[in-house]
Enzyme design. Structure first.
Site, PDB file in Angstrom:
ATOM      1  N   GLY A 137     -42.310  19.662 -73.026  1.00 17.13           N
ATOM      2  CA  GLY A 137     -41.743  18.327 -73.055  1.00 17.13           C
ATOM      3  C   GLY A 137     -41.086  17.855 -74.322  1.00 17.13           C
ATOM      4  O   GLY A 137     -40.614  18.632 -75.135  1.00 17.13           O
ATOM      5  N   SER A 138     -41.097  16.567 -74.475  1.00 24.03           N
ATOM      6  CA  SER A 138     -40.297  15.796 -75.409  1.00 24.03           C
ATOM      7  C   SER A 138     -40.528  16.092 -76.889  1.00 24.03           C
ATOM      8  O   SER A 138     -41.648  16.326 -77.327  1.00 24.03           O
ATOM      9  CB  SER A 138     -40.573  14.312 -75.157  1.00 24.03           C
ATOM     10  OG  SER A 138     -40.006  13.519 -76.156  1.00 24.03           O
ATOM     11  N   THR A 139     -39.444  16.010 -77.647  1.00 26.43           N
ATOM     12  CA  THR A 139     -39.540  16.180 -79.096  1.00 26.43           C
ATOM     13  C   THR A 139     -40.352  15.071 -79.749  1.00 26.43           C
ATOM     14  O   THR A 139     -40.858  15.242 -80.849  1.00 26.43           O
ATOM     15  CB  THR A 139     -38.146  16.226 -79.742  1.00 26.43           C
ATOM     16  OG1 THR A 139     -37.436  15.037 -79.404  1.00 26.43           O
ATOM     17  CG2 THR A 139     -37.380  17.450 -79.287  1.00 26.43           C
TER      18      THR A 139
ATOM     19  N   GLY B 270     -43.150  14.361 -78.989  1.00 31.44           N
ATOM     20  CA  GLY B 270     -44.520  14.845 -79.000  1.00 31.44           C
ATOM     21  C   GLY B 270     -45.008  15.243 -80.384  1.00 31.44           C
ATOM     22  O   GLY B 270     -46.194  15.134 -80.682  1.00 31.44           O
TER      23      GLY B 270
END
Length: 135
Positions: free
Chosen positions: A63-65, A67
């Site tokens: 998932g997302s950066t 994070g």
């Protein structure tokens, strides 16, 4: 019974604690509440579990950066894991562990670790010692 596993150092440090293990990926942006350390992703294998002080064992991040910052936030808020063990460290988790100074290793056969086992993580020297949970 004890088992020693080899690992690749990502972020050095020596920690110990109870393992919490999942076969599912973790995104620190949406999987974990950064204020409480609880897994909040619906239907995640470890939904409802708390990461505080645990050795978090999972295959790889997802998932997302954002994070990376969420992992940093978890650790700085005192509600994060004590260390991370992955099969494959991916960039979002690695960056988060680096900025949080959170001991992390990868290249580990996580099938050798079960939730409740006690883990001594020597990320500095690439060693993971697992003490199996008593039945």
């Amino acid at each position: 019974m004890e088992k020693e596993l080899k690992a690749r150092k990502i972020v050095e440090g020596i920690v110990e604690g109870e393992a919490i293990v999942t076969k599912e990926g973790i995104s620190f942006m949406g999987t974990v509440n950064p204020k409480t350390g609880y897994i909040i992703e619906r239907k995640h294998e470890i939904e409802g579990e708390c990461l505080i002080g645990k050795i978090l064992v999972y295959p790889r991040g997802k998932g997302s950066t954002g994070g990376s910052y969420m992992l940093y936030d978890l650790v700085k808020n005192g509600v994060g894991p004590a260390g991370i063990i992955n099969i494959e460290g991916e960039s979002v988790t690695v960056i988060g562990a680096i900025i949080a100074e959170l001991p992390m290793v990868d290249k580990v056969d996580i099938n050798e670790i079960k939730t409740g086992d006690y883990v001594y993580l020597d990320a500095t020297n690439g060693k993971v010692k697992v003490v199996k949970k008593q039945k």
